[in-house]
Each structure stands twice: as structure tokens, then as C-alpha cells.
Design an enzyme around this catalytic site. Sequence first.
Site, PDB file in Angstrom:
ATOM      1  N   ASP A  44      81.808 -73.637  87.336  1.00 50.74           N
ATOM      2  CA  ASP A  44      82.794 -73.009  87.602  1.00 50.74           C
ATOM      3  C   ASP A  44      83.611 -72.629  85.739  1.00 50.74           C
ATOM      4  OD1 ASP A  44      85.784 -72.580  88.411  1.00 50.74           O
ATOM      5  OD2 ASP A  44      86.802 -73.573  88.146  1.00 50.74           O
ATOM      6  N   ASP A  92      88.235 -72.889  95.262  1.00 50.88           N
ATOM      7  CA  ASP A  92      88.371 -70.789  94.856  1.00 50.88           C
ATOM      8  C   ASP A  92      88.333 -70.004  96.626  1.00 50.88           C
ATOM      9  OD1 ASP A  92      88.586 -71.749  92.271  1.00 50.88           O
ATOM     10  OD2 ASP A  92      86.265 -71.355  92.294  1.00 50.88           O
TER      11      ASP A  92
END
Length: 529
Positions: free
Chosen positions: A53, A383
Amino acid sequence: MTCFRDKEKPEEVRQTNIEAAKAVADAVRTSLGPRGLDKMITAPDGNVTISNDGATILDKMSVLHPAAKMLVELSHAQDVEAGDGTTSVVVLAGSLLSAAQRLLRLGIHSTIISESFQNAAAAAVNVLKNMSINVDLNDRATLIKSAITSLSSKVVAQYSNLFAPIAVEAVLRAKSSLNVDLKNIRIVKKVGGTVEDTELVNGLVLNQGVRHLGSIPTKVEKAKVGLIQFCLSAPKTDIDNQVLVSDYAAMDRVFQEERLYILNLCKQIKKSGCNVLLVQKSILRDAVNDLSLHILSKMKVMVITDIERDEVEFICKTLGCKPVANPSSFTSDKLGSAELVEEIAGGSFTKFSDVPNPGNTCSILMRASNKLVLEEAERSLHDALCVIRCLVKENALIAGGGAPEIQISVELRDKAQSMIGMDGYCFQAFAEAMEIIPLTLAENAGLNPISVVTELRNRHHKGEINAGINVKKGTVKNITEDNVLQPLLVSTCAVNLAAETVCSILKIDDVVDEFFVVLIRFLFNRLLF
């Protein structure tokens, strides 16, 4: 000679800033896409984080250069605004900086480049909106497809079929009008079991377990839940005061008064009908003691202590109870309810199931075999939640797999051909920079990036606006047929934020040390006075 050096300094500062920012973009570029690689970040205290990420990687990195820090803040801004695309926005900014660097070498002024890039970004957003597809929030299948696309590039991609429905259901429960407050979605992480044991709880999950003393129940059906903010223990004197007990008779009276005081508190709790008691953590004195726990166990009241202050609001929203700070105010109308309250996994957490009116809240119990996987699974699920939140804010989807970026590149190239002056060069450079996303996707998937991008250009020139890269199959095709979809808001935010950051870097022509400024002011004041 001094004049010559002064003219060169802004260019040197600008080039240094660009190179520093590009270095940050290159550091996360290999993490882009479903075939992107993970980064292992070690902290000075020995903690290890494994993630792909972008926001997490940049947050953990020790970035010192001021311009490089701007890209870290860019990733954070994308994370706040859209929740996904944190790697893409940094890679895109790095590519735009490379394009700007080439334009600067041609002698084009940085102000002209900045204005043209802003205009190109606005044109790119219009291209994205024209190729978007409206989505109905009641169409859960489409929402799940977009969540799976977000999860496909994560470490836990193999569990995307589990996480995607959980994310969709959680966001739809927490939805209010046209926005979603992710604080209403509580994620409780527990080491033990596997990722497949992750579940969405129709109620509440607390990190705290049941206090065990005597016959305190660990499972209660038809629960009436109360939350208290006062202590079930004897009052204490002020710090500066002391109580001297001279004989055993006086000591016995003290113990009797203490027992009577706690007994009256427990009777008030039982009188209200409460059979599950939540006690807020206290720092002044013991929230409960052995005597109060013993009395409550005789009354068959489950006791859960150490409730944090920041948990109180969420618990009250979910269970429908009200926090009580005064024992005399503890009545039945302050209680919440749940069909079942039980302690799970040997006392590590407590689950409230089948809550009648949980409001716009829900809890997700996340499990994994170790801490590293658990933390990365939590980031991946976050997310996915943000992707569905984006669809609630703006009900539109676009194709993934590099299709939007290639379409922007094709249309801006055509527009640049009809423009005159420096703007045409800048639009051309912006269009070329957008191709970094499909180029990187192909590189990370082990494909030939030049041939893939060339084929994509040809497809889009023929009008196939949804042609993208299927990195798992290594082919270029209509990517919507493989359900590779992403929210429009993620892409528009990435383009706008990347362009703004690049323009900000280009407008910097000097770096002044704050200490140097203070020193100049001091010397100037000395000369005046």
C-alpha cells in the site's frame, strides 16, 4: 560572475526538488498493480511492516528532503479523499515531474508548464467522466466487483471474495444520505485462526473480555446492557489527606460502610433490570474491586471492564444504551439490548449478536494467524471500504487496467495537435506522462511494456475506450468483461492531486533555511539600531 550564479540557482533548486520527488515515486513504483511487489519496512524499534500500500510504505519511510515529503503528503491526501490509488497518484506525479523536466530543458518557463498542466488535468477529468458508467447502489454485484478490483493488488488478494461482500455490506449499513463515516465501522483485530474466519457481526465486538470471579456468567441471552462511568469501589481520599484508624472496631466499621456502599450500588444496577454491565476505565481509582465483582456474580450480572472513553459513543450508537455517570440515574430507560452476549476465544473478546436497532454502525471481526498478516489484511479491507464509500459519494465506475490513462493520453494528444504555442508541447508531455500507469502495470506483470502500450493505443484509437491490461492473463482486452472496475472518484482525485503537487514543486525556485532567515533579521536589526 555572482549575477551568473544567481541566475543558475533557481534552476539548480528546481532540478534538485524534481530528482528528490522522482526518487520517492520510483521507490513505490514496483508495488503498483495486482502483480506489484511488497515492501518490508523495518522500524528503529525492530517492528517490521510488510505492505504494498503506497500510503503505508511512504508513511513508514524516513523522508528528509522537503520536496520528497510533498509526495508523502500527496499520498496521504489521496488516502483521505478517496482511500485507494495511493500508489498510482505518486507514480503519476513522478512521471509528470519527468515530463516537466524535459520541458524545462527545452527552455519553457515553469509558470507556463504549471498553468498548462492544470488545464490538461481539467481536460483529463472530463475524459474520465465521459467514459464513466453510472452505478446503482442497490446493485450489490457491481459494488462487489469494484471492491474485488481494489483487493486484487493486495497481499490478501486470494481472500478478495470474502472481503469484498463484507466491505459492501458494512458500508451500506453505515451509509447516511450521500456520505459514509468510516468511524461507524469498527474493525476488531485478533491474532488466532485464519483470515477466512473474518466475519461481519450483526451487532458489536469488544476487545475486552468478561471479568472472571465467582459465578459471573460468560453467556447471557436476552441481554439488557448498561454502561456506567462511575466506579464500583469505595471512594478514596484526596492525595494530601490521610485516614488514621486507631483500633479494630473502627477498622471493622470502615469495612462495613464500604460493603454497604458497594452493595447499594449493585442493588441499584440490578433493580434497573441490567444483566450485562460495561464499566468505563478509570484512572483515579479502581473501576471495580473484588467485592463488587463478588456481589454482581451473585446477582448473575456479566461484567466487562476497561471500556475506553473513545469507545463509548460507538457502543451507545450500536446498543442503544446511554452512559450513566451518577448511580441514582441508572434506570431501565438507560439500557440497551442484544439477543446474545457471549465471551469468545477464551476471554480475548466479547461479541454482542443480533442487536435489534444497531443504527448506522457495524463491527467486523478480523482474524489471522500472525500480526503481520492481520495488519495488512486490515489495511486491505480499509481500502475496499473506501472504494465503496467513493461510489456512495459519486455513483460512477470506470474501467481499470490502465484503460483510463491510455484514453486520456490519446485524447490529449489529439487536442495538443490543434493547439499553438507552448501549451501544445505541455499537453503533449502531459499525455505521454499518463502512460506511466499501463507501462508500470505491464512491467510489474512481466509483460513487454512497449508492445502492450502500443497495442492499447491502437485499440483506443479505434474507439475501444475500455481496452485495458488483464495482468493475470497477460492480454489486452475489454477489461469490463473481466469485471475490472474502479470508482471514478479515485481516478479524478489522483489526476487532480498529482497535477497540483507537480505545479507546486515547479513553482519553487529557492530553499531558504529558517535559521538563516532569523540570522539575517538579527543582523539587519543590529545595523538599524
